[in-house]
Design a protein around this motif. Structure first.
Motif, PDB file in Angstrom:
ATOM      1  N   SER A  78       5.595   4.889  16.199  1.00 43.16           N
ATOM      2  CA  SER A  78       5.187   5.684  15.042  1.00 43.16           C
ATOM      3  C   SER A  78       5.444   4.973  13.712  1.00 43.16           C
ATOM      4  O   SER A  78       4.968   5.431  12.669  1.00 43.16           O
ATOM      5  CB  SER A  78       5.928   7.019  15.045  1.00 43.16           C
ATOM      6  OG  SER A  78       7.323   6.803  15.014  1.00 43.16           O
ATOM      7  N   HIS A  79       6.146   3.883  13.744  1.00 39.27           N
ATOM      8  CA  HIS A  79       6.494   3.179  12.510  1.00 39.27           C
ATOM      9  C   HIS A  79       5.386   2.226  12.066  1.00 39.27           C
ATOM     10  O   HIS A  79       4.626   1.697  12.885  1.00 39.27           O
ATOM     11  CB  HIS A  79       7.786   2.387  12.689  1.00 39.27           C
ATOM     12  CG  HIS A  79       8.981   3.245  12.878  1.00 39.27           C
ATOM     13  ND1 HIS A  79      10.060   2.862  13.653  1.00 39.27           N
ATOM     14  CD2 HIS A  79       9.279   4.474  12.387  1.00 39.27           C
ATOM     15  CE1 HIS A  79      10.967   3.821  13.634  1.00 39.27           C
ATOM     16  NE2 HIS A  79      10.516   4.804  12.879  1.00 39.27           N
ATOM     17  N   ILE A  80       5.328   2.029  10.778  1.00 34.21           N
ATOM     18  CA  ILE A  80       4.476   1.012  10.172  1.00 34.21           C
ATOM     19  C   ILE A  80       5.399   0.067   9.426  1.00 34.21           C
ATOM     20  O   ILE A  80       6.210   0.500   8.592  1.00 34.21           O
ATOM     21  CB  ILE A  80       3.458   1.641   9.214  1.00 34.21           C
ATOM     22  CG1 ILE A  80       2.517   2.567   9.981  1.00 34.21           C
ATOM     23  CG2 ILE A  80       2.678   0.560   8.473  1.00 34.21           C
ATOM     24  CD1 ILE A  80       1.600   3.394   9.110  1.00 34.21           C
ATOM     25  N   MET A  81       5.310  -1.189   9.738  1.00 39.15           N
ATOM     26  CA  MET A  81       6.139  -2.209   9.106  1.00 39.15           C
ATOM     27  C   MET A  81       5.313  -2.939   8.053  1.00 39.15           C
ATOM     28  O   MET A  81       4.178  -3.350   8.318  1.00 39.15           O
ATOM     29  CB  MET A  81       6.633  -3.199  10.153  1.00 39.15           C
ATOM     30  CG  MET A  81       7.599  -2.592  11.161  1.00 39.15           C
ATOM     31  SD  MET A  81       9.133  -2.069  10.398  1.00 39.15           S
ATOM     32  CE  MET A  81       9.743  -3.642   9.764  1.00 39.15           C
ATOM     33  N   GLY A  82       5.920  -3.107   6.898  1.00 36.51           N
ATOM     34  CA  GLY A  82       5.182  -3.731   5.800  1.00 36.51           C
ATOM     35  C   GLY A  82       5.865  -4.971   5.241  1.00 36.51           C
ATOM     36  O   GLY A  82       7.087  -5.126   5.326  1.00 36.51           O
ATOM     37  N   TRP A  83       5.032  -5.850   4.703  1.00 42.65           N
ATOM     38  CA  TRP A  83       5.509  -6.999   3.935  1.00 42.65           C
ATOM     39  C   TRP A  83       5.116  -6.790   2.470  1.00 42.65           C
ATOM     40  O   TRP A  83       3.978  -6.416   2.167  1.00 42.65           O
ATOM     41  CB  TRP A  83       4.874  -8.292   4.437  1.00 42.65           C
ATOM     42  CG  TRP A  83       5.439  -8.846   5.703  1.00 42.65           C
ATOM     43  CD1 TRP A  83       4.888  -8.779   6.955  1.00 42.65           C
ATOM     44  CD2 TRP A  83       6.672  -9.569   5.838  1.00 42.65           C
ATOM     45  NE1 TRP A  83       5.705  -9.409   7.860  1.00 42.65           N
ATOM     46  CE2 TRP A  83       6.806  -9.917   7.205  1.00 42.65           C
ATOM     47  CE3 TRP A  83       7.679  -9.969   4.960  1.00 42.65           C
ATOM     48  CZ2 TRP A  83       7.897 -10.629   7.712  1.00 42.65           C
ATOM     49  CZ3 TRP A  83       8.759 -10.674   5.453  1.00 42.65           C
ATOM     50  CH2 TRP A  83       8.865 -10.992   6.807  1.00 42.65           C
ATOM     51  N   PHE A  84       6.065  -7.061   1.597  1.00 43.58           N
ATOM     52  CA  PHE A  84       5.837  -7.003   0.156  1.00 43.58           C
ATOM     53  C   PHE A  84       6.379  -8.277  -0.461  1.00 43.58           C
ATOM     54  O   PHE A  84       7.171  -8.988   0.155  1.00 43.58           O
ATOM     55  CB  PHE A  84       6.560  -5.798  -0.461  1.00 43.58           C
ATOM     56  CG  PHE A  84       5.904  -4.478  -0.183  1.00 43.58           C
ATOM     57  CD1 PHE A  84       6.047  -3.873   1.060  1.00 43.58           C
ATOM     58  CD2 PHE A  84       5.147  -3.838  -1.140  1.00 43.58           C
ATOM     59  CE1 PHE A  84       5.445  -2.652   1.337  1.00 43.58           C
ATOM     60  CE2 PHE A  84       4.537  -2.618  -0.883  1.00 43.58           C
ATOM     61  CZ  PHE A  84       4.694  -2.038   0.353  1.00 43.58           C
ATOM     62  N   ARG A  85       5.968  -8.556  -1.683  1.00 43.23           N
ATOM     63  CA  ARG A  85       6.517  -9.696  -2.409  1.00 43.23           C
ATOM     64  C   ARG A  85       6.725  -9.322  -3.869  1.00 43.23           C
ATOM     65  O   ARG A  85       6.072  -8.412  -4.380  1.00 43.23           O
ATOM     66  CB  ARG A  85       5.603 -10.914  -2.279  1.00 43.23           C
ATOM     67  CG  ARG A  85       4.226 -10.756  -2.901  1.00 43.23           C
ATOM     68  CD  ARG A  85       3.360 -11.961  -2.532  1.00 43.23           C
ATOM     69  NE  ARG A  85       2.036 -11.880  -3.133  1.00 43.23           N
ATOM     70  CZ  ARG A  85       1.057 -12.743  -2.884  1.00 43.23           C
ATOM     71  NH1 ARG A  85       1.248 -13.753  -2.032  1.00 43.23           N
ATOM     72  NH2 ARG A  85      -0.117 -12.609  -3.480  1.00 43.23           N
ATOM     73  N   GLN A  86       7.638 -10.042  -4.487  1.00 43.58           N
ATOM     74  CA  GLN A  86       7.981  -9.715  -5.869  1.00 43.58           C
ATOM     75  C   GLN A  86       8.403 -10.970  -6.611  1.00 43.58           C
ATOM     76  O   GLN A  86       9.123 -11.809  -6.080  1.00 43.58           O
ATOM     77  CB  GLN A  86       9.126  -8.699  -5.899  1.00 43.58           C
ATOM     78  CG  GLN A  86       9.433  -8.145  -7.262  1.00 43.58           C
ATOM     79  CD  GLN A  86      10.426  -6.999  -7.200  1.00 43.58           C
ATOM     80  OE1 GLN A  86      11.234  -6.900  -6.282  1.00 43.58           O
ATOM     81  NE2 GLN A  86      10.367  -6.096  -8.178  1.00 43.58           N
TER      82      GLN A  86
END
Length: 122
Positions: free
Chosen positions: A31-39
């Motif tokens: 049920s999880h959604i894993m995300g990548w972000f950058r900053q």
């Protein structure tokens, strides 16, 4: 409480490749959604892409589509970000996090890791 640890960052010349990892301290459920972000300093955290853990379907920001690939190893509870054809504008701190509904907003994600730095030189 789950913890995520990012690794694999480093310095690379433009056009090169890097593979980032996001290791979870506990099971990642379907049920999880894993995300990548950058900053980058002084800017908001930017959505890179995400993966629905159950189906392994992936979504990408237009800026990285066709260059970056997200994958997941269910047995190892680890997500990967394969980055190819890197550009100087990809330079940033890269983070992973988890959500339960599809979103491109960082505020909808939880359990942020400490990040890993990617530097692309021209």
């Amino acid at each position: 409480q789950v913890q995520f640890v990012e690794s694999g960052g480093g310095w690379v010349q433009a056009g090169g490749s890097l593979r980032l990892s996001c290791a979870a301290s506990a099971r990642i459920y379907s049920s999880h959604i894993m995300g990548w972000f950058r900053q980058v300093p002084g800017k908001e955290r930017e959505f890179v892409g995400c993966i629905r853990w159950g189906t392994q379907r992936t979504y990408y920001a237009d800026s990285v589509k066709d260059r970056f690939t997200i994958s997941g190893d269910k047995a190892a509870n680890t997500m990967y970000l394969q980055m190819d054809s890197l550009k100087p504008e990809d330079t940033a701190q890269y983070f992973c996090a988890r959500t339960t509904s599809y979103s491109t907003y960082a505020s909808d994600y939880s359990y942020w890791g400490q990040g890993t730095q990617v530097t692309v030189s021209s």
